[in-house]
Design an enzyme around this catalytic site. Structure first.
Site, short mmCIF file in Angstrom:
data_model
loop_
_atom_site.label_atom_id
_atom_site.label_comp_id
_atom_site.label_asym_id
_atom_site.label_seq_id
_atom_site.Cartn_x
_atom_site.Cartn_y
_atom_site.Cartn_z
N PRO A 275 -2.44 -4.87 9.33
CA PRO A 275 -1.17 -4.74 9.96
C PRO A 275 -0.52 -3.42 9.59
O PRO A 275 -0.25 -3.14 8.43
CB PRO A 275 -0.39 -5.90 9.39
CG PRO A 275 -1.38 -6.80 8.73
CD PRO A 275 -2.63 -6.08 8.62
N GLU A 276 -0.33 -2.58 10.55
CA GLU A 276 0.45 -1.36 10.33
C GLU A 276 1.85 -1.65 10.85
O GLU A 276 2.19 -2.80 11.12
CB GLU A 276 -0.20 -0.18 11.07
CG GLU A 276 -1.65 0.04 10.64
CD GLU A 276 -2.32 1.23 11.30
OE1 GLU A 276 -1.63 2.21 11.59
OE2 GLU A 276 -3.54 1.18 11.51
N ARG B 56 -8.10 -11.72 2.09
CA ARG B 56 -8.52 -10.74 1.09
C ARG B 56 -7.54 -10.60 -0.07
O ARG B 56 -7.87 -9.99 -1.09
CB ARG B 56 -8.75 -9.38 1.76
CG ARG B 56 -9.90 -9.42 2.74
CD ARG B 56 -10.06 -8.14 3.51
NE ARG B 56 -10.61 -7.07 2.68
CZ ARG B 56 -10.81 -5.84 3.13
NH1 ARG B 56 -10.52 -5.54 4.38
NH2 ARG B 56 -11.32 -4.94 2.35
N ARG C 114 0.33 22.10 1.38
CA ARG C 114 -0.61 21.01 1.06
C ARG C 114 -1.97 21.34 1.64
O ARG C 114 -2.10 21.72 2.80
CB ARG C 114 -0.08 19.68 1.64
CG ARG C 114 1.25 19.25 1.04
CD ARG C 114 1.12 18.86 -0.42
NE ARG C 114 0.26 17.73 -0.65
CZ ARG C 114 0.70 16.47 -0.78
NH1 ARG C 114 1.98 16.20 -0.70
NH2 ARG C 114 -0.16 15.51 -1.00
#
Length: 271
Positions: A2-3, A108, A151
DNA sequence: CGTGTGCCCTGACAGC
DNA sequence: TGCTGTCAGGGCACAC
């Protein structure tokens, strides 16, 4: 997991019947998920009235009238089952109201719940470090420019960093980069300003379209009411290895590993 | 500080 | 009603 769209869909599904209801019974079927259940969870929730629900990044929030908020994270395989027809061995936490049963199911157990004093929510450690909500006003190309400056890590990995943007996961990062035509391996600090100007609406669009479809669904995700989301049928790159690029540019979707996870992209149009 | 690696856990699937 | 290897939406601890 689930995002963001799946968590938002879950929260809305729960809110439809849970908001305003009183929790009459709380059942724990084991001592922990990824982390131990918080001390006193059953006592503090039993009898509490739900005053509202919310979401921050991929965290769901269930506010109660006891100045305590139940924070849940669904990890990779978590979901809420509303009024399940039969118990499941992975139902770890079960809430009962007068009219409904809500089972937090997570095979999980990468998910977890916590109970936070509501006034302290903003200072809760996981929240304090979060970047802006992608659907809110603070996600801008300027924000990304600053956050990505110097970055060297790949843009794909940096977009998975919840401290840069909150709520994206593997699916929507792959999808957004395709829509913005950005090469996933490009160093974050080297993504041009015009590319970032494309990326911001691309992120918003994939999330909003998925939300409109009720979230995506893969093997083990379903909405609380059992309905499936349909966005999965509309992925441009995720899981489409060896398929033709939807831009019909002659490109073929490829998969490779970044940070131990799969990235799908079109080598032809993402540069 | 930033970056890279491995691990937590169960289940589904492909291939043998 | 096999077996084994790989992969899965996330996040964190750890080493350098």
């Amino acid at each position: 997991m689930p995002e963001l769209p799946e968590v938002e869909t879950t929260v809305r599904g729960l809110a439809a019947s849970l908001a305003g209801a009183r929790i009459e019974r709380v059942q724990l079927n084991r001592a922990d998920m990824r982390r131990p259940f918080p001390e006193g969870l059953v006592q503090r929730l039993t009898g509490a009235r739900i005053t509202g629900l919310g979401r921050r990044a991929k965290y769901g929030l269930i506010h109660t009238d006891r100045d305590a908020t139940l924070v849940f994270h669904l990890g990779m395989s978590g979901r809420w089952r509303i009024d399940p027809s039969a118990p499941d061995k992975h139902d770890h936490l079960v809430l009962e109201t007068a009219d409904h049963t809500y089972a937090l199911n997570d095979a999980r157990r990468f998910g977890f719940v916590d109970l936070v004093d509501t006034p302290d929510l903003e200072r809760w450690p996981a929240f304090a470090a979060l970047g802006p909500e992608p659907l809110g006003p603070d996600l801008t190309a300027d924000h990304l420019k600053r956050a990505l400056m110097d970055r060297k890590q790949a843009i794909k990995l940096l977009l998975l960093d919840q401290g840069i943007v909150a709520g994206l996961g593997n699916i929507y990062v792959c999808e957004a980069l395709w829509h913005a035509r950005i090469e996933p391996r490009k160093a974050g600090g080297k993504v041009s300003k015009p590319a970032l100007e494309r990326l911001v609406p691309a992120i918003r669009d994939v999330l909003e379209r998925s939300l409109g479809d009720g979230g995506s669904t893969l093997r083990d995700y379903a909405q609380p009411d059992g309905q499936l989301g349909y966005f999965a049928t509309r992925f441009a790159v995720y899981g489409r290895e060896d398929k033709a690029c939807l831009r019909e540019d002659g490109g073929t979707i490829r998969r490779f590993a970044q940070g131990g996870r799969s990235t799908w992209h079109c080598p032809r149009c993402q540069r």
